[in-house]
Motif scaffolding. Structure first.
Motif, PDB file in Angstrom:
ATOM      1  N   ARG A 116     -57.843   3.612 -25.789  1.00 36.07           N
ATOM      2  CA  ARG A 116     -57.322   2.378 -25.186  1.00 36.07           C
ATOM      3  C   ARG A 116     -58.300   1.222 -25.387  1.00 36.07           C
ATOM      4  O   ARG A 116     -57.890   0.089 -25.648  1.00 36.07           O
ATOM      5  N   ALA A 117     -59.588   1.520 -25.273  1.00 35.85           N
ATOM      6  CA  ALA A 117     -60.597   0.486 -25.494  1.00 35.85           C
ATOM      7  C   ALA A 117     -60.528  -0.017 -26.933  1.00 35.85           C
ATOM      8  O   ALA A 117     -60.655  -1.228 -27.187  1.00 35.85           O
ATOM      9  N   ASP A 118     -60.315   0.885 -27.871  1.00 35.05           N
ATOM     10  CA  ASP A 118     -60.166   0.478 -29.270  1.00 35.05           C
ATOM     11  C   ASP A 118     -58.918  -0.379 -29.448  1.00 35.05           C
ATOM     12  O   ASP A 118     -58.928  -1.351 -30.216  1.00 35.05           O
ATOM     13  N   ALA A 119     -57.841  -0.031 -28.745  1.00 35.64           N
ATOM     14  CA  ALA A 119     -56.602  -0.809 -28.839  1.00 35.64           C
ATOM     15  C   ALA A 119     -56.807  -2.223 -28.299  1.00 35.64           C
ATOM     16  O   ALA A 119     -56.298  -3.196 -28.868  1.00 35.64           O
ATOM     17  N   HIS A 120     -57.548  -2.352 -27.196  1.00 30.09           N
ATOM     18  CA  HIS A 120     -57.815  -3.674 -26.614  1.00 30.09           C
ATOM     19  C   HIS A 120     -58.632  -4.552 -27.562  1.00 30.09           C
ATOM     20  O   HIS A 120     -58.591  -5.782 -27.455  1.00 30.09           O
ATOM     21  N   ALA A 121     -59.385  -3.925 -28.458  1.00 34.73           N
ATOM     22  CA  ALA A 121     -60.251  -4.678 -29.368  1.00 34.73           C
ATOM     23  C   ALA A 121     -59.490  -5.255 -30.553  1.00 34.73           C
ATOM     24  O   ALA A 121     -60.071  -5.966 -31.370  1.00 34.73           O
ATOM     25  N   ARG A 122     -58.191  -4.994 -30.652  1.00 32.72           N
ATOM     26  CA  ARG A 122     -57.398  -5.503 -31.762  1.00 32.72           C
ATOM     27  C   ARG A 122     -56.796  -6.869 -31.396  1.00 32.72           C
ATOM     28  O   ARG A 122     -56.712  -7.235 -30.222  1.00 32.72           O
ATOM     29  N   GLN A 123     -56.363  -7.569 -32.442  1.00 29.20           N
ATOM     30  CA  GLN A 123     -55.678  -8.849 -32.210  1.00 29.20           C
ATOM     31  C   GLN A 123     -54.185  -8.633 -31.982  1.00 29.20           C
ATOM     32  O   GLN A 123     -53.504  -9.529 -31.504  1.00 29.20           O
ATOM     33  N   GLY A 124     -53.665  -7.467 -32.323  1.00 31.16           N
ATOM     34  CA  GLY A 124     -52.302  -7.102 -31.985  1.00 31.16           C
ATOM     35  C   GLY A 124     -51.276  -7.462 -33.045  1.00 31.16           C
ATOM     36  O   GLY A 124     -51.586  -8.070 -34.073  1.00 31.16           O
ATOM     37  N   PRO A 125     -50.010  -7.128 -32.787  1.00 29.87           N
ATOM     38  CA  PRO A 125     -48.933  -7.408 -33.737  1.00 29.87           C
ATOM     39  C   PRO A 125     -48.450  -8.855 -33.626  1.00 29.87           C
ATOM     40  O   PRO A 125     -48.688  -9.525 -32.614  1.00 29.87           O
ATOM     41  N   PRO A 126     -47.763  -9.343 -34.665  1.00 28.36           N
ATOM     42  CA  PRO A 126     -47.248 -10.710 -34.602  1.00 28.36           C
ATOM     43  C   PRO A 126     -46.197 -10.867 -33.511  1.00 28.36           C
ATOM     44  O   PRO A 126     -45.446  -9.937 -33.213  1.00 28.36           O
ATOM     45  N   VAL A 127     -46.159 -12.052 -32.903  1.00 25.35           N
ATOM     46  CA  VAL A 127     -45.171 -12.337 -31.873  1.00 25.35           C
ATOM     47  C   VAL A 127     -43.815 -12.575 -32.537  1.00 25.35           C
ATOM     48  O   VAL A 127     -43.748 -12.830 -33.748  1.00 25.35           O
ATOM     49  N   PRO A 128     -42.721 -12.490 -31.790  1.00 21.17           N
ATOM     50  CA  PRO A 128     -41.401 -12.713 -32.383  1.00 21.17           C
ATOM     51  C   PRO A 128     -41.310 -14.036 -33.121  1.00 21.17           C
ATOM     52  O   PRO A 128     -41.831 -15.061 -32.662  1.00 21.17           O
ATOM     53  N   LEU A 129     -40.682 -14.023 -34.284  1.00 27.69           N
ATOM     54  CA  LEU A 129     -40.425 -15.140 -35.192  1.00 27.69           C
ATOM     55  C   LEU A 129     -41.594 -15.448 -36.123  1.00 27.69           C
ATOM     56  O   LEU A 129     -41.468 -16.293 -37.010  1.00 27.69           O
ATOM     57  N   VAL A 130     -42.726 -14.764 -35.939  1.00 26.42           N
ATOM     58  CA  VAL A 130     -43.849 -14.933 -36.868  1.00 26.42           C
ATOM     59  C   VAL A 130     -43.878 -13.738 -37.815  1.00 26.42           C
ATOM     60  O   VAL A 130     -43.870 -12.581 -37.378  1.00 26.42           O
ATOM     61  N   ASP A 131     -43.881 -14.018 -39.118  1.00 26.65           N
ATOM     62  CA  ASP A 131     -44.033 -12.983 -40.137  1.00 26.65           C
ATOM     63  C   ASP A 131     -45.487 -12.936 -40.580  1.00 26.65           C
ATOM     64  O   ASP A 131     -46.155 -13.980 -40.684  1.00 26.65           O
ATOM     65  N   LEU A 132     -45.961 -11.729 -40.874  1.00 28.55           N
ATOM     66  CA  LEU A 132     -47.358 -11.554 -41.228  1.00 28.55           C
ATOM     67  C   LEU A 132     -47.473 -10.573 -42.390  1.00 28.55           C
ATOM     68  O   LEU A 132     -46.739  -9.587 -42.456  1.00 28.55           O
TER      69      LEU A 132
END
Length: 555
Positions: A360-376
């Motif tokens: 979980r700590a490793d997961a918190h260290a990520r910037q995460g997935p794109p929000v809706p309507l943003v393509d990456l």
């Protein structure tokens, strides 16, 4: 581009209403006038106003702009802290067809002059406490007709000049505009911000009404920020920095109460406001949360449900500190001026169910997935081909979406930032996992190229800052005769602690590959910061441009 509709094509029968900021203004005025707007002043007091009072000032300024002869599509400059009056300007400029231009108060004087003249601001609103910064530049600001001084409780002398008008006096002689604000074209510019200009002149990014409304709506989504009417939002991130990450507009749209911290950015002042106003959502850059961390036990922060951080990667140890003390981790958001700015958010997902504490700590260290309507997408910078989402292969992050810039304002400096197919090249290097969650590795210009292999300065910094005696750490590349470059760690030790190079090396030996361990460690008083609170590695590189590694090198 979509093809033209055939003549007999079936059309949707929905009302065609533009997505414009007057929609947010009128909604706030009609439904949320009773909600509080709290501002901490330069004089040390805290004032409580309401959304209704904010909206009345918006209507008064609409009349005042016309009285002063400000053009119908003029740029309205602001040189202000996070305050009630700055919030007024967030609405008054775009709702009257003009363009809000928030100027970064921490830029060098020559950059301020360049930005104001490049945007051709016709009027500047300035907090009284900031007059010593702006007024000496007044004669160089060729397009500015008036400077409107907002009295924020400071004792600074107000210049005696026909170009200077006092905010309260201007409102006193301005009757409120009656009727609805109307903006016909949702693609018209609503606001503009300039990049911080770490290389070359700052570049202008013009946000449209449409992009701003869509970005505000996205912030209300549960897997983004989940803002709701019952929230109390305190944007610590400056209102001159990418529209305070869109928080003021999103808060007005959904009706949250707002707490605006003014000029006092001390940890004690900020934590006091969070506690006293039972703030539920707040946002700042990592340096703010780092300075506040030692004081968390001294304040009742139980109302907080979301502590946002962006601008640079959050050290895993810092996020874990917040989780341990107040029960919630620091949640990372990622974006830039060109992305309005929210592009990804690291909210909990189903794949995190059943994870261990370390996972979980490793997961918190990520910037995460794109929000809706943003393509990456993540691409190989050499070939342009997309790299696999295997959480291992690195590439440059590119983004596209309705609130992502497609060009800069009045600039030919375009090719490096935007691809041939219209995507924004961010300059950030990252890996992506199979769920689309981004983990930033570095800025492309900050990677250390050692013997043909890349070392992530960000990951190395995070591991160094996990040492309990380290306050801050920044890693830069130093030229090396054999390995091309090697990492130099610039370390700030916590007050009252002592630390040796050997302790740093021993700490890293079990955390990173042996060849990642810095060949040099320099203890410094503070890591220099940019105008938006990021580590200024440009400054460190200049400071250590003549640095030579010790003779006994790590190979």
């Amino acid at each position: 581009m979509p093809e033209e509709l055939e003549e007999d094509a079936v059309l949707g029968l929905m009302q065609d209403r533009p997505l414009v900021l007057p929609c947010i203004f009128h909604r706030a005025e009609r439904y949320f006038g009773h909600k509080n707007v709290v501002t901490a002043t330069a004089g040390g007091t805290v004032s409580t106003s309401t959304v209704s009072a904010v909206c009345r000032q918006v209507r008064q300024l609409a009349t005042a702009f016309d009285t002063l002869g400000i053009g119908g599509d003029a740029r309205i400059g602001t040189f202000c802290w996070n305050t009630e009056q700055h919030l007024v300007l967030y609405l008054a400029a775009p709702c009257t067809g003009r363009v809000l231009h928030t100027v970064n108060i921490r830029l060098f004087p020559e950059q301020i002059v360049y930005i104001v003249n490049h945007a051709a601001d016709e009027i500047m609103f300035v907090d009284r406490s900031l007059l010593p910064v702006l007024w000496p530049l007044a004669d160089q600001l060729s397009t500015v007709k008036y400077f409107v001084v907002i009295d924020d409780g400071s004792a600074e002398e107000i210049p005696d000049s026909p170009r200077v008008v006092q905010y309260d006096q201007l409102l006193a002689i301005s009757e409120p505009y009656e009727g609805d604000f109307v903006i016909a074209d949702e693609n018209a510019a609503a606001a503009m911000c300039y990049t911080s200009g770490t290389t070359g002149n700052p570049k202008g990014v013009a946000y449209s009404h449409r992009s701003t409304v869509l970005h505000s709506l996205a912030a209300l989504a549960a897997d983004v920020l989940g803002l709701a009417e019952r929230d109390v939002v305190m944007p610590i991130v400056p209102m001159f920095h990418a529209n305070s990450w869109g928080l003021p507009y999103a808060a007005l749209l959904t009706g949250t109460a707002l707490v605006l911290p003014g000029p006092n950015m001390s940890p004690e002042a900020l934590l006091g406001l969070l506690a006293e106003n039972k703030v539920t959502v707040t946002a700042a850059v990592p340096t703010i949360w780092t300075s506040a961390a030692p004081l968390l036990d001294d304040y009742d922060l139980s109302a907080l449900r979301l502590v946002l951080s962006g601008g640079s990667a959050v050290p895993k140890a810092l996020s874990q500190k917040y989780l341990d003390v107040i029960g919630i981790p620091v949640t990372q958001v990622w974006g830039m001026t060109e992305t309005s700015p929210i592009a990804t958010v690291c909210t909990p997902r189903t794949q995190h169910s059943g994870c261990s504490e370390e996972e979980r700590a490793d997961a918190h260290a990520r910037q995460g997935p794109p929000v809706p309507l943003v393509d990456l997408r993540v691409v190989d910078p050499g070939t342009g081909a997309q790299v696999p989402w295997d959480n291992d292969t690195t590439g440059e992050v590119q983004v596209s979406g309705p609130w992502i810039a497609r060009s800069y304002y009045h600039s030919d400096d375009h090719n490096a930032a935007f691809t041939g197919d219209g995507w924004l090249s961010t300059g950030d290097v990252a890996v992506c996992d199979r769920y689309g969650s981004v983990l930033l590795v570095d800025r492309s210009k900050d990677l250390v190229k050692s013997g043909g292999e890349w070392i992530s300065s960000v990951q190395l910094e995070n591991e160094i800052m996990a040492h309990p005696k380290v306050s801050e750490a920044a890693v830069i590349a130093i030229p090396h005769d054999r390995w091309v470059e090697r990492p130099l760690a610039c370390v700030v030790v916590k007050a009252g602690e002592s630390l040796t190079v050997e302790e740093i090396v021993e700490h890293l030996e079990s955390r990173v590959a042996k060849w990642w361990i810095p060949d040099g460690v320099e203890f410094i008083d503070v890591v220099p910061k940019t105008s938006v609170g990021k580590f200024s590695k440009k400054t460190l590189r200049a400071q250590f441009e003549n640095y030579r590694f010790p003779v006994a090198e790590t190979s």
